[in-house]
Write a protein that holds these residues in place. Structure first.
Motif, PDB file in Angstrom:
ATOM      1  N   ASN A 302       0.819  -1.219   0.000  1.00 52.87           N
ATOM      2  CA  ASN A 302       0.000   0.000   0.000  1.00 52.87           C
ATOM      3  C   ASN A 302       0.854   1.271   0.000  1.00 52.87           C
ATOM      4  O   ASN A 302       0.589   2.220   0.736  1.00 52.87           O
ATOM      5  N   THR A 303       1.867   1.285  -0.843  1.00 49.37           N
ATOM      6  CA  THR A 303       2.838   2.387  -0.847  1.00 49.37           C
ATOM      7  C   THR A 303       3.018   2.917  -2.268  1.00 49.37           C
ATOM      8  O   THR A 303       3.028   2.149  -3.228  1.00 49.37           O
ATOM      9  N   LEU A 304       3.155   4.231  -2.381  1.00 50.05           N
ATOM     10  CA  LEU A 304       3.522   4.858  -3.645  1.00 50.05           C
ATOM     11  C   LEU A 304       4.999   5.229  -3.591  1.00 50.05           C
ATOM     12  O   LEU A 304       5.437   5.863  -2.635  1.00 50.05           O
ATOM     13  N   VAL A 305       5.751   4.820  -4.595  1.00 50.02           N
ATOM     14  CA  VAL A 305       7.166   5.184  -4.705  1.00 50.02           C
ATOM     15  C   VAL A 305       7.394   5.736  -6.105  1.00 50.02           C
ATOM     16  O   VAL A 305       7.114   5.063  -7.100  1.00 50.02           O
ATOM     17  N   ARG A 306       7.902   6.947  -6.170  1.00 52.91           N
ATOM     18  CA  ARG A 306       8.176   7.590  -7.458  1.00 52.91           C
ATOM     19  C   ARG A 306       9.623   8.070  -7.446  1.00 52.91           C
ATOM     20  O   ARG A 306       9.996   8.915  -6.640  1.00 52.91           O
ATOM     21  N   ALA A 307      10.418   7.540  -8.352  1.00 51.25           N
ATOM     22  CA  ALA A 307      11.830   7.891  -8.450  1.00 51.25           C
ATOM     23  C   ALA A 307      12.049   8.658  -9.744  1.00 51.25           C
ATOM     24  O   ALA A 307      11.879   8.113 -10.829  1.00 51.25           O
ATOM     25  N   GLU A 308      12.418   9.915  -9.638  1.00 54.74           N
ATOM     26  CA  GLU A 308      12.592  10.756 -10.814  1.00 54.74           C
ATOM     27  C   GLU A 308      14.017  10.735 -11.348  1.00 54.74           C
ATOM     28  O   GLU A 308      14.232  10.863 -12.553  1.00 54.74           O
ATOM     29  N   ASN A 309      15.013  10.586 -10.444  1.00 57.81           N
ATOM     30  CA  ASN A 309      16.409  10.725 -10.872  1.00 57.81           C
ATOM     31  C   ASN A 309      17.310   9.597 -10.396  1.00 57.81           C
ATOM     32  O   ASN A 309      18.260   9.245 -11.070  1.00 57.81           O
ATOM     33  N   ARG A 310      17.001   9.044  -9.220  1.00 57.88           N
ATOM     34  CA  ARG A 310      17.908   8.069  -8.625  1.00 57.88           C
ATOM     35  C   ARG A 310      17.179   6.760  -8.318  1.00 57.88           C
ATOM     36  O   ARG A 310      15.963   6.697  -8.324  1.00 57.88           O
ATOM     37  N   PHE A 311      17.964   5.733  -8.051  1.00 61.01           N
ATOM     38  CA  PHE A 311      17.434   4.450  -7.607  1.00 61.01           C
ATOM     39  C   PHE A 311      16.870   4.608  -6.199  1.00 61.01           C
ATOM     40  O   PHE A 311      17.521   5.149  -5.310  1.00 61.01           O
ATOM     41  N   VAL A 312      15.640   4.145  -5.994  1.00 59.94           N
ATOM     42  CA  VAL A 312      14.981   4.213  -4.686  1.00 59.94           C
ATOM     43  C   VAL A 312      14.587   2.804  -4.264  1.00 59.94           C
ATOM     44  O   VAL A 312      13.910   2.089  -5.011  1.00 59.94           O
ATOM     45  N   ALA A 313      14.998   2.411  -3.065  1.00 59.01           N
ATOM     46  CA  ALA A 313      14.668   1.097  -2.520  1.00 59.01           C
ATOM     47  C   ALA A 313      13.881   1.264  -1.228  1.00 59.01           C
ATOM     48  O   ALA A 313      14.182   2.138  -0.413  1.00 59.01           O
ATOM     49  N   ALA A 314      12.866   0.430  -1.050  1.00 57.91           N
ATOM     50  CA  ALA A 314      12.065   0.433   0.178  1.00 57.91           C
ATOM     51  C   ALA A 314      11.900  -1.008   0.638  1.00 57.91           C
ATOM     52  O   ALA A 314      11.590  -1.895  -0.166  1.00 57.91           O
ATOM     53  N   VAL A 315      12.109  -1.227   1.934  1.00 58.52           N
ATOM     54  CA  VAL A 315      12.065  -2.568   2.494  1.00 58.52           C
ATOM     55  C   VAL A 315      11.240  -2.558   3.776  1.00 58.52           C
ATOM     56  O   VAL A 315      11.470  -1.725   4.663  1.00 58.52           O
ATOM     57  N   GLY A 316      10.273  -3.460   3.868  1.00 61.65           N
ATOM     58  CA  GLY A 316       9.544  -3.684   5.110  1.00 61.65           C
ATOM     59  C   GLY A 316       8.696  -2.508   5.583  1.00 61.65           C
ATOM     60  O   GLY A 316       8.589  -2.271   6.783  1.00 61.65           O
ATOM     61  N   VAL A 317       8.083  -1.757   4.657  1.00 62.56           N
ATOM     62  CA  VAL A 317       7.250  -0.615   5.056  1.00 62.56           C
ATOM     63  C   VAL A 317       5.868  -0.764   4.424  1.00 62.56           C
ATOM     64  O   VAL A 317       5.662  -1.538   3.483  1.00 62.56           O
ATOM     65  N   GLU A 318       4.928   0.017   4.935  1.00 67.14           N
ATOM     66  CA  GLU A 318       3.576   0.001   4.384  1.00 67.14           C
ATOM     67  C   GLU A 318       2.940   1.379   4.548  1.00 67.14           C
ATOM     68  O   GLU A 318       3.359   2.177   5.393  1.00 67.14           O
ATOM     69  N   ASP A 319       1.975   1.647   3.691  1.00 62.85           N
ATOM     70  CA  ASP A 319       1.156   2.866   3.777  1.00 62.85           C
ATOM     71  C   ASP A 319       1.996   4.145   3.717  1.00 62.85           C
ATOM     72  O   ASP A 319       1.730   5.103   4.443  1.00 62.85           O
ATOM     73  N   LEU A 320       3.004   4.164   2.836  1.00 64.06           N
ATOM     74  CA  LEU A 320       3.859   5.341   2.728  1.00 64.06           C
ATOM     75  C   LEU A 320       3.722   5.996   1.359  1.00 64.06           C
ATOM     76  O   LEU A 320       3.296   5.377   0.379  1.00 64.06           O
ATOM     77  N   LEU A 321       4.119   7.251   1.313  1.00 68.20           N
ATOM     78  CA  LEU A 321       4.291   8.006   0.079  1.00 68.20           C
ATOM     79  C   LEU A 321       5.761   8.403  -0.002  1.00 68.20           C
ATOM     80  O   LEU A 321       6.260   9.108   0.874  1.00 68.20           O
ATOM     81  N   ILE A 322       6.472   7.935  -1.017  1.00 68.27           N
ATOM     82  CA  ILE A 322       7.894   8.213  -1.174  1.00 68.27           C
ATOM     83  C   ILE A 322       8.101   8.799  -2.564  1.00 68.27           C
ATOM     84  O   ILE A 322       7.839   8.138  -3.571  1.00 68.27           O
ATOM     85  N   VAL A 323       8.556  10.047  -2.609  1.00 68.63           N
ATOM     86  CA  VAL A 323       8.739  10.740  -3.887  1.00 68.63           C
ATOM     87  C   VAL A 323      10.129  11.359  -3.898  1.00 68.63           C
ATOM     88  O   VAL A 323      10.458  12.177  -3.033  1.00 68.63           O
ATOM     89  N   GLU A 324      10.934  10.972  -4.876  1.00 65.21           N
ATOM     90  CA  GLU A 324      12.312  11.461  -4.992  1.00 65.21           C
ATOM     91  C   GLU A 324      12.449  12.355  -6.205  1.00 65.21           C
ATOM     92  O   GLU A 324      12.003  12.019  -7.308  1.00 65.21           O
ATOM     93  N   THR A 325      13.044  13.533  -5.993  1.00 69.59           N
ATOM     94  CA  THR A 325      13.482  14.388  -7.095  1.00 69.59           C
ATOM     95  C   THR A 325      14.952  14.696  -6.871  1.00 69.59           C
ATOM     96  O   THR A 325      15.532  14.309  -5.851  1.00 69.59           O
ATOM     97  N   SER A 326      15.558  15.434  -7.795  1.00 71.54           N
ATOM     98  CA  SER A 326      17.001  15.644  -7.715  1.00 71.54           C
ATOM     99  C   SER A 326      17.409  16.505  -6.525  1.00 71.54           C
ATOM    100  O   SER A 326      18.572  16.458  -6.098  1.00 71.54           O
ATOM    101  N   ASP A 327      16.485  17.306  -5.966  1.00 70.59           N
ATOM    102  CA  ASP A 327      16.871  18.190  -4.867  1.00 70.59           C
ATOM    103  C   ASP A 327      16.008  18.038  -3.620  1.00 70.59           C
ATOM    104  O   ASP A 327      16.196  18.773  -2.654  1.00 70.59           O
ATOM    105  N   ALA A 328      15.068  17.100  -3.619  1.00 66.66           N
ATOM    106  CA  ALA A 328      14.209  16.933  -2.440  1.00 66.66           C
ATOM    107  C   ALA A 328      13.606  15.534  -2.445  1.00 66.66           C
ATOM    108  O   ALA A 328      13.374  14.942  -3.508  1.00 66.66           O
ATOM    109  N   VAL A 329      13.341  15.017  -1.244  1.00 63.09           N
ATOM    110  CA  VAL A 329      12.709  13.711  -1.076  1.00 63.09           C
ATOM    111  C   VAL A 329      11.568  13.847  -0.080  1.00 63.09           C
ATOM    112  O   VAL A 329      11.742  14.429   0.998  1.00 63.09           O
TER     113      VAL A 329
END
Length: 470
Positions: A302-329
């Protein structure tokens, strides 16, 4: 009767930070498909025989991006109208209505940042609405609710219109409800989400606006009558438009008029007002995850992960919103999606810029992107589109070194012009008049190293500019 789409492309989409920012808001981003939301809004109308070229209303800062995005999908608008200041939806719609008031057309008012997945159902709803609109109704579209949503306003339908199948009088508009009230609306069966989409005759809308907000009609009329062309854009008269009251179409007209009608529809609509809303309109895997970009998940649900520039890894989490850009996460619990706007408020109060611009800043000639910055220097990557050129300019406080990475650069310094190609470089002293141009058929990429006592973007004196910028 012909239909003229009026596309509202204002707003900054603060709840979709860090991807959506003031200079590049959500409607100009490819959030759901490979097209931007503005492009998708217009493309879903492109095959309708009765649809005329659109009018797009946007802010001055977005004008070149809007024009470029329309060009990329082969759309030639009737006009791109520039609001000198933000005055909410009613004045923006009024400006288009004034321009169209003498034509026998219907205005289809659409926000540029909504998702509609069932285009056939959308078209059918517009055709039902057009019957009532031709009869003088101000028609809005009510989305059949699928859950007791508290984030939307609602429309209660009244009696059916005998002369327009599938269309009802509006009994009332209601504000965003609490959870218990939203459930009551869902159970009642005659309450619909307020989509913010409308269909009506321009003259009918203006007559109602004149009755309920005459000062707005007066100010916007003057702004339209004194508007002027600037390249491919129509600029509303600044002082006149600024005199208009700021109000939404709902408050200014729809909640007061006796001509309001609603067409209920189920069309896969979503206003994408938060990261959770964006997750809902994207494909989810078996664990309820929605991903985009270079992403690795392990024991995630139940998690959204959006990687715009870099490799993003998520382990053992739920119900999160993770959004990566080149200058902010951004990392947030999905229940806190509406609180993302508080981050933007913090950035504003702190005098930072991450809510305004991305490291990559788009210009009519191409873009530039910050690579590194330090004491008295900064490094940028610059791309100039084929056939485009920067302004003839000068800087008081910085010198510049340019290295051509690929393509051809026609560079003028203090009246002398020379062609530079790959791996060649030049130096622009402080105070020198200079210009960069791409004479080739391929994009020009170069590295710029700035050095000096002040490196702000406002240290530019423009002597000549193809795009009419001061």
């Amino acid at each position: 009767m012909k239909i003229v789409p009026v596309i509202l492309s204002g707003g900054s989409g603060t709840r979709l930070w860090p991807l959506s920012r003031a200079v590049l808001p959500k409607q100009l981003l490819p959030l759901v498909t490979e097209n931007t939301m503005l492009q998708d809004t217009l493309l879903r109308l492109s095959s309708w025989a009765e649809v005329e070229p659109p009018i797009v209303v946007c802010g001055n800062d977005h004008r070149f991006l809007v024009a470029e995005q329309l060009r990329l999908v082969g759309l030639n608008p009737e006009a791109i109208v520039l609001e000198p200041v933000a005055r909410n939806t009613a004045p923006a719609i009024a400006a288009a209505a004034i321009a169209l008031k003498d034509k026998q057309v219907l205005m289809l008012v659409l926000p540029a940042d909504h998702v509609i997945t069932d285009v056939a159902a959308f078209e059918a709803a517009v055709r039902r609405a057009s019957v009532a609109a031709e009869q003088g109704k101000l028609v809005t579209f009510g989305i059949e609710p699928t859950l007791p949503e508290t984030g939307y306003g609602y429309i209660q339908s009244g009696n059916a219109l005998g002369t327009a199948d599938g269309c009802f009088d509006v009994a009332r508009f209601v504000e965003k409800p609490d959870a218990a009230t939203a459930q009551q609306y869902l159970d009642a069966g005659n309450f619909y989400w307020n989509s913010g989409m409308f269909l009506f005759k321009p003259a009918v809308f203006l007559a109602e606006l004149q009755q309920y907000a005459p000062a707005m009609v007066s100010a916007v009329t003057q702004a339209v009558e004194q508007s002027y062309k600037d390249l491919d854009f129509v600029r509303l008269h600044e002082a006149s438009f600024a005199e208009s009251p700021s109000d939404s179409i709902d408050y200014a007209v729809m909640e007061k008029t006796k001509l309001a009608a609603v067409v209920p529809a189920s069309m896969g609509w979503n206003d994408v007002g938060s990261w959770t809303a964006l997750k809902d309109v994207q494909p989810n895997d078996a664990a309820g995850n929605a991903t985009r970009g270079d992403v690795y998940l392990k024991n995630v649900s139940n998690t959204l992960v959006r990687a715009e520039n870099r490799f993003v890894a998520a382990v053992g989490v739920e119900d999160l919103l993770i959004v990566e850009t080149s200058d902010a996460v951004l990392v947030a619990h999905r229940d806190c999606a509406q609180e993302v706007k508080n981050i933007v408020d913090h950035l504003k109060a702190s005098g930072r810029t991450e809510h305004q611009v991305h490291p990559r800043v788009y210009r009519p000639w191409g873009w530039y992107e910050g690579i590194d910055v330090g004491e008295r220097f900064q490094v940028k990557r610059i791309m100039v589109k084929p056939g485009e050129k920067l302004s003839l300019q000068m800087h008081h406080h910085r010198a510049e070194h340019w290295v051509v990475v690929s393509g051809s650069a026609m560079i003028t310094v203090d009246g002398e012009t020379r062609l530079f190609t790959e791996n060649e470089s030049t130096y622009i002293p402080i105070g020198s008049t200079h210009r960069l141009e791409n004479p080739g058929k391929l994009p020009l990429h170069l590295i710029e190293v700035q050095s000096g006592s002040y490196l702000g973007e406002d240290d530019i004196v423009r002597y000549e500019d193809t795009y009419g910028r001061n």
